[in-house]
Structures are given as C-alpha cells and as structure tokens.
Scaffold this active site. Structure first.
Site, mmCIF file in Angstrom:
data_model
loop_
_atom_site.group_PDB
_atom_site.id
_atom_site.type_symbol
_atom_site.label_atom_id
_atom_site.label_comp_id
_atom_site.label_asym_id
_atom_site.label_seq_id
_atom_site.Cartn_x
_atom_site.Cartn_y
_atom_site.Cartn_z
ATOM 1 N N ASP A 113 32.697 22.745 32.124
ATOM 2 C CA ASP A 113 32.136 22.467 30.808
ATOM 3 C C ASP A 113 30.617 22.367 30.886
ATOM 4 O OD1 ASP A 113 32.684 21.706 27.994
ATOM 5 O OD2 ASP A 113 31.742 19.817 28.596
ATOM 6 N N GLU A 165 31.538 27.760 31.342
ATOM 7 C CA GLU A 165 31.370 27.905 29.897
ATOM 8 C C GLU A 165 29.907 28.270 29.614
ATOM 9 O OE1 GLU A 165 31.283 25.313 25.767
ATOM 10 O OE2 GLU A 165 30.990 24.380 27.718
ATOM 11 N N ASP A 190 36.126 25.871 20.508
ATOM 12 C CA ASP A 190 34.776 25.640 20.002
ATOM 13 C C ASP A 190 34.373 26.599 18.894
ATOM 14 O OD1 ASP A 190 33.948 23.436 21.573
ATOM 15 O OD2 ASP A 190 33.674 24.740 23.302
#
Length: 830
Positions: A535, A564, A633
């Site tokens: 992340d 990410e 997201d």
C-alpha cells in the site's frame, strides 16, 4: 584528394554544415555493403556529436536554467523556479527524478517571508534525457510549471511538466524524411546500463533497443561480434523519437555489439562499441507462476459471511439496500455520507473465503489478492491495530486482546498465534491445495491509532520505546502527521538513508514479513503467503523497498511483490523494488478508448501508450503486471462506462458534489465492460478482477464500490430489480478466463501490433510463443468493421472466441468482419 571527393559525394547527414551541427564522420571507406559477421566493428562512417553540441542543455523554459554540474560533469545543474501569488509556507518539487515524492526535495524561498508574490528555487543535478515534474505547495497542492509549455496529461485530470535536457532536446522530427539519406546523429541513443535499452532475460539472452529520430531512418541493424547482423524492428514512437528493438540469444548476449543505421543509401554506425555486462546481478527475474495468474481482488468483510459467530456488533444485513439506514445508524448525529456509511461491517470472513474457493476456481481465477487481513477497526483494515494477528472478526471473535497483552512488539520470541491466525493459515493450506496463490496487503507506511506502539507513544511521549517510529511534529502539545491529513492514520517516520527511519521499526517489519511468509520458521515457505501487495509504497523512500525485497526473496525466491503505483512505475520495477505494480497504466488508456465518448482515444493512440510501457518496463515485469480495470479505490468499471469522459478516478464520488449516475448500468454499458474484460485476458500482463465485476456489480467510488458481493443463493436482495447476479456477464468472464488458460501465447507469448484502424476503431495484435499464434481483434466502434489482414495470416486459423464465423467458413479471409463493441480471437499452431 580522392578521399575528399568521396567524402563530398556522401549524402549529407541531417542538419547542414558539419561544423555547425557537430556531426563528425570518423571513417570514409568504400561504398557501404551489408555488414558481415567477421567484420567487427563494421567499416562504416561513425556518427558522433561534437563537444559543442554536447555542452548545450537544449531549449529551456523561462523557469529553468542549466549548466554543467561541478560535482558530476556528465550531468546538468538544473535550477527550477516557481512563483506563487497565493500564501505558501512550503514549496517542494516532485518528479520522475525523485520517485514523485512530495516531501523529498524542498525548494528555497528566494525573497523574505512576507514578500508577495513569493518565488521559490531549487537546483538539482540531472542527466540528459526527459524529466517530468510538478511543484507541490504546502505539501498538498500539486501544480504544473505555468511557465513551461511542454506538458502532458498526468492521468488524474492535471498535467505534468516536461524538461528536456541535452543534445536530443534540440532535434526536430518535422525535418525527418525517410529515404533522403540524411541521418540525425544527435537523436541516436543507446545506454546499456539502462534496462530500457538492454534488458537481460531469464534464459540468458537480451532484448536490445536503440533510439533514432522519428521517421528518420529506413532500417537499423544490430551488429554483434562473431554473428550475422540482426534486423531491428521499429515498435514505438514517443515524442520526437522512434525506438527499434531486437532479441539476442544467450550465446551472443555477452559479445560486444554496435548498431548500423541506413537511409537513402547512406549507412553509418553508432559511435560506441558496447561491452555488455552479463553478471548475474544485472539480471532481473520475476516469479514464473505469476505469468499464468488470473488475479481476483477481495475485500474480505464484503465478500462472504461464512461464520456468523464471529460477526461484529452491530453487523449490517448482507442483502439490505445500500442506501437504506439501519436502526443504529445516525443516532450519534452522523449522516449517511458523514460518516456512518464508511464504517459499516457486513461480517465477511475467512470461512466465507474458504466456502467460495470452488466458485473462484470455476470462475477461472487462480491467484488471490486479499486486502488487509490484520487486526483493525472498521471494514477496510488499512488502519492496522497490529501486524501480528489476523482480525478477530475474520476468524474467532474475542481472541486478540489476550495475545496483545502477552507480546512484546520488539521481541518476536514472545509473539503467539491466535485462533484467527490459525484459521487463516489453514485457509492458505486449502487454497494452495486447490491451485491458488495468495498474497496479502502490506501497509508499512502507517498504522491506526489503536496500534500498541502508537498508544505507547501517546502515553509516554519521548520516553516511549517507540518514540522514533512515528512522524511526531510536536511533543508539547502532542501532535503527529496523519496520512493525507487523516489523524486516524499516523505515518511512520522516513529518511533517505534507510527509508524507514527507525531501526527497531524496520526490524519489526522484517520480522512480520518472515512471520507470514514462513509461519513455522522451518525454511520452507510453502505454509505461508505467496507474496505481497504494498500500500502507498511511493510514500516510503525506495531504499527501504530494496532492503525489504532482498529479505522477501531470501525467504521465498518465488514470492511475488506488487506495489500500488498509480502512474508510470519504471523506477520501482526491477531488483531495486517490485516485480510488478497494480497496472493502472493499463486501465487508463483501455477505458479511455472503450468507454469515453467525447474524450475518446483512438486505437492507434491506445496501441502507442501500451508500447511506451513496453519500452520503459523490464521485460520480466510485463507478463506479471496486475492488469486491472477497477479496484477498491475507483468507481466500478460498469459505472465508469456509464459516466464517461472523466479523468480516471476523478469526479467519481457521489458525496463530492459532482453529478454521477449511480443507477444500474444498461446492457450497452455491460457490453463495453465485456470488451474490456476480453482485453484483460488477451493482452500482455496478468488480468486482475475486482470482486463482483464478473456478476455485474456497479457503483461510484469509495464507499459505494465496496458493496457486499452479490450471490445467487442469497437472492432476492432488497431492490431485487437492481441487485442480482448477471448470469450473462458471469458466463462471459468464465469463457474469457478459459480462453486465457487454454492458450499459452496469451500468458507467455510475445506481442506484436498487426493493425490499427482509427476510422473503424479497430485494433489487431498477435500473441505468439513457441507453440502457437493467437490473433486478437477488437472493434470499439458502434458499427461492424471490415478489415483485411496481411497476407501472412492467410491459412490454418481456427476461431476460438467471438461472435462471427472464422476463416474456415469465410471465403473472403483474411478479409473479415468484427461486430460492433466486440472482439474476435483466432489461433493456429506453429
């Protein structure tokens, strides 16, 4: 005199007088002939750039100056300036040269603090080439350089500014003409130290690339010592340049090489003889299994409730209408969007995951990316309470507190295994026995405020053993930095030396990594996870990921690491960081082509953008990239299609005031989703499905994109006319994944563009390996398209996917029809 006459009769090289352009011919020989294998280096004129040209930085915008660096003469000391008419306390620069880190490179205020406007400046040493950048005011307001007209879309609704440095900044592609016998020497480029130009393969061979001015030369040969010349293939134009590539077998990969450029009868060679570095340390490999992966992203709380005994209290009814209110919601004064909808819990758990493994296998996926599993409040778990334990509501309710009380975060010998932990390890065992790979989210940038280390810091201040873990901005009164300003997510302290500043925190993260990759510590990682999705890794200096990657690969050389990263990610791919990234750079052009209406890309532009990624990404990364369309997201893909012409992941939240149609998509929208899904299954890279896309789930971005999964056995849902499993969509996804599994060329083969037809909105490409060829054609237009394929595609093709007859029943083949908003696929053995 004869030599001079021969020189005067040579076709002129691009740019006029040699003295002005700095092009030097260092050898004048007999008329050029095809280079021979025993003629190395080839006896041809050598193109060189004069020192005069090399010392000019290029055409710079008014906001930039550049001189040769005193510390490193191979680089430029580049000074950026920016003026702000609004109050600004801090200004930084972020760009491709510092991994787009908004806090890494501060700028200096050039005038006194009260001056308006304020002018800020910074000087950086940068090499020749293109550099992208933005200015960042007050740590959060990103802006392009208003005085630099050279910019491009950043993929998020804004613009990135571009700075071109060195001799290549002066070349002009508008002057290029193939066949005119003039070759622009300043544009020729190859750097074997850069993976873009020389990429070693796992088999010991190499892929070599060289740059020319776009449209300037007719052919390029790669000349390797002791071998016949190898013709190079042009594969992409980017900016002012054209790139050519060729593969070298392992037997030749360690031999010296150079390049020969031909145009209009003129032949010259590259000025350098390259001595390749074939050391194993320069070779980058990725897990072989990841080439065959079809990923499925799961938000555990929203996937399946398999064990009601571990449900949180209160738990939201699974089949309830998303926009309805439960009796306990809003009693404390909160409203739907502020903020109780974000905190809902639905009871999804490990038992539900295990129960639905047969469903996932039938769907055709074989690799699972599980969003955060560790103990944390709320549904998404990005606010970790502890990295040591699986959340009790995923496993056994109430088993966390006793474990925390018995453990010392800094002493792994005190760490225990809860019942929830054991249930997760058992899930891994069962999933692997069924052929699945499992990776989990690593959130090593921040924690939640309930993490025992943060609680200790807040209670003890500077005396805490964890005082150096977090970015504390004030001890009296106590204050700290929260991720993107969210105080519920205190961030770890960083530095440029080790990335994660605290020695004890780094060791804690390393120990956590070992714990989940090799749970029993016996050196056999088969009982652990198969890798990590990281992340916000761009917010941690890359030096940490280099150290961490070495640890991961030492535990399990076949572990998979994906980051990410929302933009182009070449600086993160390779041995210094990740195997792959969540490939949003696949999603952006694909959706802009298939979904957009007014801001629609052409087929040729989509093809060019994908080729640019192949140019800059390691060859080993491309087949294992997580090619997604949507995620937790973004808005869901069907809703993106219903709400076209928006920058990817912008203006897509219902609660932010932008008009957004959140109703159920129409059949036409789902038809376009199917076309995009087929692109995922046939393009280079490993496709990734966001849970529920295969059954037609839809919705705006966070939190609407995180509705509970639709299951046939739970129907009817509330609002049954909207909430139901789309059987046609599910059947399509199953057929598309089967297509990918059935054809190795789609998973492991090369990629070659065959046709782009912008008038008909058609894109055709070929995937090929040692066993077969697979021909893929897409029509994103609203009318049927008729295309004629090159003559090489005239025989033995069998239709394997699509809506129309294949060549066996088509007398006009290789002239064929592609239905509107559809794809067709053919295959033939080699």
């Amino acid at each position: 005199m004869s030599t001079m006459r021969n020189w005067m009769n040579l076709p002129a090289l691009r740019g006029g007088a040699l003295a002005c352009l700095g092009l030097v011919i260092t050898a004048f020989l007999a008329p050029a002939v095809h280079a021979q294998g025993n003629d190395f280096p080839p006896d041809l004129p050598v193109a060189e750039i004069s020192a005069d040209v090399a010392e000019r930085p290029g055409r710079l915008p008014p906001s930039v100056t550049a001189v040769r660096s005193k510390d490193d003469p191979s680089k430029w000391a580049v000074t950026f300036t920016v003026e702000s008419r609004e109050p600004v306390e801090t200004m930084t620069i972020a760009g491709s040269f510092n991994a787009w880190n908004a806090g890494r490179t501060p700028m200096r205020r050039m005038w006194n603090a009260g001056a308006r406007p304020s002018v800020w400046s910074v000087t950086l040493d940068l090499p020749d080439g293109d550099h992208w950048y933005k200015f960042v005011a007050n740590g959060s307001r990103w802006m392009h350089d208003p005085r630099n007209p050279d910019h491009d879309h950043d993929g998020h609704g804004g613009r990135n500014s571009r700075l071109r440095l060195g001799a290549t900044a002066n070349v002009d592609p508008s002057t290029a003409r193939r066949g005119d016998g003039r070759i622009e020497a300043a544009a020729l480029g190859h750097d074997p130290r850069v993976r873009r130009d020389r990429d070693l393969r796992a088999d010991g061979g190499a892929r070599l690339r060289v740059r020319t001015l776009a449209g300037d030369v007719e052919s390029v040969e790669l000349v390797v010592k002791g071998a016949e010349p190898i013709s190079m293939t042009p594969f992409v134009r980017t900016g002012a340049f054209e790139w050519w590539e060729a593969d070298v077998p392992a037997a030749l990969a360690s031999q010296p090489y150079t390049f020969v450029f031909a145009d209009g009868g003129q032949r010259v060679r590259h000025p350098r003889i390259h001595e390749p570095d074939a050391r194993p340390s320069s070779m980058f490999t990725t897990p072989d299994w990841a080439r065959d992966a079809i990923w499925y992203q799961v938000m555990v709380d929203r996937f399946r409730n398999g064990d009601p005994s571990n449900d949180p209290d209160p738990v939201r009814p699974w089949r309830s209408d998303w926009y309805s209110t439960s009796p306990w919601e809003g009693r404390d004064g909160q409203t739907f969007w502020q903020y109780f909808v974000f905190d809902r819990l639905y009871g999804g758990d490990i038992a539900g995951l295990k129960e639905k493994l047969p469903y996932l296998r039938d769907l055709g996926v074989n690799a699972l990316y599980l969003m955060p599993m560790f103990q944390a409040p709320g549904p998404h778990k990005y606010n970790a309470t502890n990295f040591l334990h699986i959340d009790e509501h995923f496993g056994t309710r109430g088993d966390y507190k006793a474990a925390e009380a018995a453990e010392d975060l800094l002493d792994p010998s005190t760490w225990t295994w809860t019942e929830s932990d054991r249930k997760f390890l058992d899930f891994i065992r069962v999933a692997k026995s069924m052929g699945f790979k499992v990776i989990i989210d690593g959130v090593f940038n921040h924690t939640g405020t309930e993490h025992p280390a943060f609680r200790d810091v807040r209670a003890k201040g500077k005396e805490s053993r964890f005082a150096d873990w977090y970015e504390i901005t004030s001890w009296e009164p106590f204050d700290y930095e929260g991720w993107w300003g969210f105080k519920s997510l205190p961030v770890f302290r960083k530095d440029e030396t080790n990335g994660i500043a605290s020695d004890s925190l780094r060791e804690h993260i390393f120990a956590v990594t070992r714990r989940w990759m090799d749970p029993n510590g016996d050196g056999d990682p088969s009982d652990g996870i198969d890798g990590w999705r990281l992340d916000v890794p761009n917010e941690v200096p890359i030096v940490f990921w280099t150290q961490w990657r070495e640890l991961v690969k030492s535990i399990n050389p076949n572990a998979y690491v994906s980051g990410e990263i929302w933009t182009r990610a070449e600086e993160y791919l390779g041995s210094q960081a990740f195997d792959a990234v969540m490939n949003y750079e696949f999603a952006k052009p694909a959706i802009a082509w298939v979904a957009n209406r007014e801001q629609k890309l052409t087929a040729s532009e989509v093809d060019r953008r994908f080729a640019e990624l192949r140019l800059v990404y390691p060859a080993a990364s491309i087949p294992v990239m997580q090619n997604l369309l949507d995620s937790h997201d973004t808005d869901r893909i069907a809703s993106m299609i219903k709400n076209p012409d928006r920058p990817y992941n912008e203006r897509n939240r219902e609660q932010e005031g932008h008009p957004y149609d959140s109703g159920r998509p129409d059949p036409e929208h789902y038809r376009r989703q199917r076309l995009l899904a087929l692109m995922q299954m046939t393009h280079e890279g490993a496709p990734m499905i966001y849970y529920g896309a295969e059954v037609g789930m839809w919705g705006a971005s966070d939190p609407v994109n995180r509705k509970p999964m639709l299951w046939k056995d739970l129907e009817p849902y509330e609002e049954p006319e909207e909430n139901f499993v789309d059987k046609e969509m599910l059947a399509f996804y199953r057929a598309a994944t089967r297509l990918r599994h059935d054809h190795s060329a789609l998973r492991r083969g090369s990629f070659r563009t065959i046709l782009t037809d912008d008038a008909q909105d058609v894109w055709v490409f070929l995937r090929e390996d040692e066993r077969e060829q697979v021909l893929v054609a897409f029509n994103a237009g609203e009318r049927a398209a008729v295309i004629t394929l090159p003559s090489e595609f005239g025989e033995r093709w069998k239709p394997v996917f699509g809506e129309a007859e294949g060549p066996e029943g088509d007398p006009d083949w290789p002239r064929t029809e592609i239905p509107p908003v559809a794809g067709r696929v053919w295959a033939r053995p080699k």
